[in-house]
Design a protein around this motif. Structure first.
Motif, PDB file in Angstrom:
ATOM      1  N   ASP A  83       0.800  -1.222   0.000  1.00  0.00           N
ATOM      2  CA  ASP A  83       0.000   0.000   0.000  1.00  0.00           C
ATOM      3  C   ASP A  83       0.838   1.280   0.000  1.00  0.00           C
ATOM      4  O   ASP A  83       0.380   2.319  -0.460  1.00  0.00           O
ATOM      5  CB  ASP A  83      -0.908   0.051   1.232  1.00  0.00           C
ATOM      6  CG  ASP A  83      -1.874  -1.114   1.284  1.00  0.00           C
ATOM      7  OD1 ASP A  83      -2.392  -1.508   0.218  1.00  0.00           O
ATOM      8  OD2 ASP A  83      -2.101  -1.636   2.400  1.00  0.00           O
ATOM      9  N   ALA A  84       2.047   1.199   0.568  1.00  0.00           N
ATOM     10  CA  ALA A  84       2.837   2.414   0.747  1.00  0.00           C
ATOM     11  C   ALA A  84       4.305   2.163   0.422  1.00  0.00           C
ATOM     12  O   ALA A  84       4.834   1.063   0.647  1.00  0.00           O
ATOM     13  CB  ALA A  84       2.703   2.927   2.181  1.00  0.00           C
ATOM     14  N   LEU A  85       4.939   3.208  -0.078  1.00  0.00           N
ATOM     15  CA  LEU A  85       6.381   3.219  -0.303  1.00  0.00           C
ATOM     16  C   LEU A  85       7.004   4.253   0.622  1.00  0.00           C
ATOM     17  O   LEU A  85       6.471   5.359   0.761  1.00  0.00           O
ATOM     18  CB  LEU A  85       6.715   3.581  -1.756  1.00  0.00           C
ATOM     19  CG  LEU A  85       6.347   2.581  -2.841  1.00  0.00           C
ATOM     20  CD1 LEU A  85       6.589   3.199  -4.217  1.00  0.00           C
ATOM     21  CD2 LEU A  85       7.173   1.310  -2.691  1.00  0.00           C
ATOM     22  N   LEU A  86       8.120   3.901   1.219  1.00  0.00           N
ATOM     23  CA  LEU A  86       8.865   4.851   2.046  1.00  0.00           C
ATOM     24  C   LEU A  86      10.233   5.037   1.412  1.00  0.00           C
ATOM     25  O   LEU A  86      11.085   4.145   1.474  1.00  0.00           O
ATOM     26  CB  LEU A  86       8.994   4.330   3.481  1.00  0.00           C
ATOM     27  CG  LEU A  86       9.778   5.207   4.460  1.00  0.00           C
ATOM     28  CD1 LEU A  86       9.178   6.608   4.537  1.00  0.00           C
ATOM     29  CD2 LEU A  86       9.820   4.574   5.839  1.00  0.00           C
ATOM     30  N   LEU A  87      10.443   6.175   0.760  1.00  0.00           N
ATOM     31  CA  LEU A  87      11.721   6.471   0.116  1.00  0.00           C
ATOM     32  C   LEU A  87      12.727   6.908   1.176  1.00  0.00           C
ATOM     33  O   LEU A  87      12.447   7.797   1.982  1.00  0.00           O
ATOM     34  CB  LEU A  87      11.546   7.570  -0.930  1.00  0.00           C
ATOM     35  CG  LEU A  87      10.617   7.249  -2.102  1.00  0.00           C
ATOM     36  CD1 LEU A  87      10.594   8.404  -3.100  1.00  0.00           C
ATOM     37  CD2 LEU A  87      11.035   5.958  -2.808  1.00  0.00           C
ATOM     38  N   VAL A  88      13.909   6.295   1.141  1.00  0.00           N
ATOM     39  CA  VAL A  88      14.934   6.504   2.163  1.00  0.00           C
ATOM     40  C   VAL A  88      16.173   7.131   1.536  1.00  0.00           C
ATOM     41  O   VAL A  88      16.652   6.678   0.490  1.00  0.00           O
ATOM     42  CB  VAL A  88      15.311   5.160   2.829  1.00  0.00           C
ATOM     43  CG1 VAL A  88      16.425   5.355   3.845  1.00  0.00           C
ATOM     44  CG2 VAL A  88      14.094   4.526   3.481  1.00  0.00           C
ATOM     45  N   ASP A  89      16.711   8.161   2.187  1.00  0.00           N
ATOM     46  CA  ASP A  89      17.936   8.793   1.700  1.00  0.00           C
ATOM     47  C   ASP A  89      18.755   9.266   2.897  1.00  0.00           C
ATOM     48  O   ASP A  89      18.267   9.276   4.035  1.00  0.00           O
ATOM     49  CB  ASP A  89      17.609   9.970   0.785  1.00  0.00           C
ATOM     50  CG  ASP A  89      18.683  10.202  -0.269  1.00  0.00           C
ATOM     51  OD1 ASP A  89      19.827   9.740  -0.075  1.00  0.00           O
ATOM     52  OD2 ASP A  89      18.381  10.856  -1.277  1.00  0.00           O
ATOM     53  N   GLU A  90      20.012   9.650   2.620  1.00  0.00           N
ATOM     54  CA  GLU A  90      20.830  10.233   3.676  1.00  0.00           C
ATOM     55  C   GLU A  90      20.621  11.735   3.769  1.00  0.00           C
ATOM     56  O   GLU A  90      20.420  12.277   4.847  1.00  0.00           O
ATOM     57  CB  GLU A  90      22.318   9.969   3.457  1.00  0.00           C
ATOM     58  CG  GLU A  90      23.174  10.644   4.529  1.00  0.00           C
ATOM     59  CD  GLU A  90      24.675  10.525   4.305  1.00  0.00           C
ATOM     60  OE1 GLU A  90      25.430  11.018   5.165  1.00  0.00           O
ATOM     61  OE2 GLU A  90      25.096   9.964   3.274  1.00  0.00           O
ATOM     62  N   PHE A  91      20.632  12.401   2.603  1.00  0.00           N
ATOM     63  CA  PHE A  91      20.666  13.863   2.600  1.00  0.00           C
ATOM     64  C   PHE A  91      19.748  14.403   1.516  1.00  0.00           C
ATOM     65  O   PHE A  91      19.809  13.964   0.358  1.00  0.00           O
ATOM     66  CB  PHE A  91      22.106  14.340   2.356  1.00  0.00           C
ATOM     67  CG  PHE A  91      22.272  15.827   2.414  1.00  0.00           C
ATOM     68  CD1 PHE A  91      22.540  16.469   3.618  1.00  0.00           C
ATOM     69  CD2 PHE A  91      22.155  16.608   1.269  1.00  0.00           C
ATOM     70  CE1 PHE A  91      22.694  17.851   3.681  1.00  0.00           C
ATOM     71  CE2 PHE A  91      22.296  17.983   1.315  1.00  0.00           C
ATOM     72  CZ  PHE A  91      22.570  18.602   2.524  1.00  0.00           C
ATOM     73  N   ILE A  92      18.902  15.354   1.879  1.00  0.00           N
ATOM     74  CA  ILE A  92      18.046  16.053   0.917  1.00  0.00           C
ATOM     75  C   ILE A  92      18.521  17.489   0.842  1.00  0.00           C
ATOM     76  O   ILE A  92      18.495  18.212   1.840  1.00  0.00           O
ATOM     77  CB  ILE A  92      16.574  16.010   1.347  1.00  0.00           C
ATOM     78  CG1 ILE A  92      16.069  14.573   1.435  1.00  0.00           C
ATOM     79  CG2 ILE A  92      15.713  16.811   0.370  1.00  0.00           C
ATOM     80  CD1 ILE A  92      14.661  14.450   1.995  1.00  0.00           C
ATOM     81  N   GLY A  93      18.997  17.895  -0.329  1.00  0.00           N
ATOM     82  CA  GLY A  93      19.493  19.250  -0.515  1.00  0.00           C
ATOM     83  C   GLY A  93      18.407  20.156  -1.078  1.00  0.00           C
ATOM     84  O   GLY A  93      17.531  20.628  -0.360  1.00  0.00           O
ATOM     85  N   SER A  94      18.454  20.389  -2.380  1.00  0.00           N
ATOM     86  CA  SER A  94      17.401  21.202  -3.003  1.00  0.00           C
ATOM     87  C   SER A  94      16.073  20.456  -3.022  1.00  0.00           C
ATOM     88  O   SER A  94      15.006  21.055  -3.101  1.00  0.00           O
ATOM     89  CB  SER A  94      17.797  21.568  -4.433  1.00  0.00           C
ATOM     90  OG  SER A  94      17.798  20.410  -5.261  1.00  0.00           O
ATOM     91  N   GLY A  95      16.151  19.129  -2.955  1.00  0.00           N
ATOM     92  CA  GLY A  95      14.951  18.296  -2.967  1.00  0.00           C
ATOM     93  C   GLY A  95      14.479  17.903  -4.350  1.00  0.00           C
ATOM     94  O   GLY A  95      13.579  17.071  -4.491  1.00  0.00           O
TER      95      GLY A  95
END
Length: 298
Positions: free
Chosen positions: A152-164
């Motif tokens: 039902d859901a996706l969880l996107l995982v990252d270390e760092f979000i800059g400008s996005g």
């Protein structure tokens, strides 16, 4: 007890600077080493800091080292212990918020190149196991989600979000793919270790939820008073002017990628390109190698 390494400055024989000025740079570097443990505990970082301060002094006299000092005071550097604690915080939040039987965790990685998102995902899944969630669906590429069923859901995982922009680009591409497949678009959430406040605000409406452990301000714009900003940007421009404009086909990003003005790194991590390049760019203007304070694998 904090162990501090004080490294005597090694005078460059070709340098024509008065010895007294070198001593001043040495004293400044040692002061930073005493007050900033992530520098003072590592001999290589102290030596790299001395090089950066000398470079800043050559580019803009006393204003250059002074700006470097102010930016280091604003810096967020995660130790191994701090990194692990934030992973635990993320794991607990995920466990309490999501139905992990119906949710897939995805790294934001888009190709076969190494990526810190995969490292964070790996460590996060291991941390979830440590709190009793032994079976968590996860993918090391975000686009692989389009081949998955029964969630039902996706969880996107990252270390760092800059400008996005790259982060939200993943969301838009996933929605396009699911739409082309004539499938229901899953709920898409985002989570990261660190993010820039302005980038987060600009993309938050694209997610069901978007969370980070640490939200950062821009290193000059959000700290300096209006009358100081002009001076600090001018000094930074002079410091960047001694860096090579390109290295191995990659352009030097003034003020960091997308002018993010980021001040962040972590132990054993690759410094994000959103960080001011004076801290990680590997080459001088005349194609001489630098020893930057922070490593970045290009």
């Amino acid at each position: 007890m904090i162990s501090i390494i004080l490294v005597p400055i090694r005078r460059n024989p070709a340098s024509k600077k008065p010895f007294g000025l070198l001593v001043s740079i040495e004293n400044l570097a040692q002061e930073f080493a005493l007050n900033i443990p992530w520098i003072g505990r590592h001999e290589r970082r102290i030596e790299a800091l001395v090089n950066l301060l000398e470079e800043a002094d050559s580019a803009r006299s006393q204003h250059g080292p002074a700006l470097v000092g102010r930016l280091l005071e604003r810096f967020t550097f995660l130790s191994t212990d701090a990194y692990e604690q934030h992973l635990l915080d993320m794991a607990k939040y995920i466990d309490e918020t999501f139905d992990l039987n119906r949710t897939i965790l995805c790294a934001t990685t888009a190709d076969r190149q190494k990526d810190s998102a995969q490292r964070v995902l790996y460590d996060l899944v291991s941390t979830l196991a440590g709190i009793g969630r032994y079976k968590v669906r996860n993918l090391n590429r975000y686009d692989a989600a389009a081949r998955e069923q029964d969630f039902d859901a996706l969880l996107l995982v990252d270390e760092f979000i800059g400008s996005g922009q790259s982060f939200v680009g993943r969301v838009k591409n996933l929605r396009r793919i699911f739409d082309q497949q004539r499938r229901s678009i899953p709920l898409i959430h985002g989570i990261a270790l660190v993010g820039m406040m302005r980038g987060l605000r600009s993309i938050s409406s694209e997610f069901e939820s978007l969370n980070v452990c640490i939200a950062l301000k821009k290193g000059i714009e959000d700290y300096a008073t209006p009358d100081m900003q002009e001076m600090e940007y001018s000094v930074m421009s002079d410091l960047e002017a001694v860096l090579a404009s390109h290295f191995e086909g990659e352009a030097m990003p003034s003020l960091g990628y997308a002018a993010s003005e980021a001040l962040y790194s972590r132990h054993s991590g690759s410094c994000p390109n959103n960080v001011f390049p004076i801290f990680w760019w590997p080459q001088h203007l005349r194609l001489r190698d630098r020893r930057p304070l922070l490593p970045r694998a290009l």
